[in-house]
Motif scaffolding. Sequence first.
Motif, short mmCIF file in Angstrom:
data_model
loop_
_atom_site.label_atom_id
_atom_site.label_comp_id
_atom_site.label_asym_id
_atom_site.label_seq_id
_atom_site.Cartn_x
_atom_site.Cartn_y
_atom_site.Cartn_z
N UNK A 282 0.83 -1.21 0.00
CA UNK A 282 0.00 0.00 0.00
C UNK A 282 0.86 1.26 0.00
N UNK A 283 2.06 1.20 0.59
CA UNK A 283 2.99 2.33 0.49
C UNK A 283 3.21 2.71 -0.97
N UNK A 284 3.47 1.70 -1.78
CA UNK A 284 3.74 1.93 -3.20
C UNK A 284 2.50 2.44 -3.93
N UNK A 285 1.34 1.87 -3.62
CA UNK A 285 0.11 2.28 -4.30
C UNK A 285 -0.27 3.71 -3.92
N UNK A 286 -0.14 4.06 -2.65
CA UNK A 286 -0.60 5.37 -2.17
C UNK A 286 0.40 6.49 -2.42
N UNK A 287 1.66 6.13 -2.67
CA UNK A 287 2.68 7.17 -2.90
C UNK A 287 2.32 8.02 -4.12
N UNK A 288 1.89 7.36 -5.18
CA UNK A 288 1.45 8.05 -6.40
C UNK A 288 0.07 7.51 -6.77
N UNK A 289 -0.99 8.00 -6.14
CA UNK A 289 -2.33 7.43 -6.39
C UNK A 289 -2.74 7.45 -7.85
N UNK A 290 -2.33 8.47 -8.58
CA UNK A 290 -2.75 8.60 -9.98
C UNK A 290 -2.11 7.56 -10.90
N UNK A 291 -1.07 6.89 -10.42
CA UNK A 291 -0.43 5.86 -11.25
C UNK A 291 -1.25 4.57 -11.33
N UNK A 292 -2.17 4.40 -10.39
CA UNK A 292 -3.00 3.19 -10.34
C UNK A 292 -2.11 1.94 -10.31
N UNK A 293 -1.19 1.92 -9.36
CA UNK A 293 -0.21 0.85 -9.31
C UNK A 293 -0.81 -0.53 -9.04
N UNK A 294 -2.04 -0.58 -8.54
CA UNK A 294 -2.66 -1.88 -8.29
C UNK A 294 -2.83 -2.66 -9.60
N UNK A 295 -3.01 -1.95 -10.71
CA UNK A 295 -3.09 -2.63 -12.01
C UNK A 295 -1.75 -3.27 -12.36
N UNK A 296 -0.66 -2.57 -12.08
CA UNK A 296 0.66 -3.07 -12.46
C UNK A 296 1.14 -4.17 -11.52
N UNK A 297 0.70 -4.12 -10.27
CA UNK A 297 0.99 -5.23 -9.35
C UNK A 297 0.26 -6.48 -9.82
#
Length: 390
Positions: A282-297
Amino acid sequence: MVPLLTTLAVTQSQYKINCHCCLKIFRRLCFFLADTSSIPIFSYFMEPLSNLQISSLMDKEGRISNNNMDILRRTLYYRGCEKDARELSWSLCLGYLNHEKTTSERKLEETHYHVIYEKTKSVWQNVIPEQKQNWALYKQIETQIDKDVTRTDKDEHLFQTDDLRHTTLLKTILMTYAFFNMRINYRQGMNYIVSGLMNVTTNENALFWLFKCVMDIIQPFYFCENDTIMRALKKNGCILKVMSPPLYKYLQQRDITYFFCFKWNALLFKRLFNEKDLLRVWDTIFAFPNRKMFYYITAAILKEYTTDIVSCLLSFDELMLFIQKLNGTIGDGIVYQADVVYQEFKKTADSEIVQYVYEKFSYKPAPKNDIRRVFFDIYSQCRPRSYSTK
């Protein structure tokens, strides 16, 4: 002393990699890379983000400049965060607190948010029995929340004791959000998001607004229209099409929809990782919310298991069971692989695909029929039935 900032500027063009093995190792180290298309050099702390480091990024009045906020975000993204600094760092990155304001201004901001929260909470807490009896939606929401909070994370320390304070807090946050965002109300799964956030803070006001900020990121998965949820899920396919063509082609040929990604996306991997690893993810996801990192994970995990999925010719039900068996087996190191996927996708994907993945969510009119029916249809489709026999 505050750790020295480390400045890194690395591009693949600086190296001639003549070996596939070396290239693979290089990509494993790509979590040290930034998107050099916009910022040629970036800086971040080489240790997990701490309150001392956050303080060092503030001026004497508590403001954090845009450049220093970028350092804060990148440190959280690449290095994670110390436990006692997580509430503040997430609040700043998610936008609950404004980094450009002074410390005293942020305290006033928190007071303002607290007033809004209390007003919203009073909407459902001050309902008289007769009013509640005639308010069908209220009874529907409260009944479902009461069922869900009693079975939320019973194996975690917050809910293992006979002390009902945390269970009561969980219900309060969910009920208040349901009446704060009347378009979505309450949906199953929100209870797990709040439960995860309670490992960071149990301050009622901060917890509510952090939850609201997280829901702003993932709300398409909780919206009551089937088309909205499907559109959000298909973005997983857009990334796989670029980053893992064999898996994308296989899913297309087998006519497997992306419902199997639903719980990962909607719960932000709450059941996939243990508590410690989840907070790091969640650190990674919330650091840049607009990146939508949950898709890339999601893409990084599926890419890792592409051979297993394709070679075994898994059906939808078998794929769901396969994914369930991954719970607790994947460590937080997946965020580095996800960053590689993110960087490569941005550089290689067509602009139309990128635009689709990052389109801004907009509400549609709520359906006239039961607002919960579509969501439960989606949720039920994400439950594997059994292995199909061949």
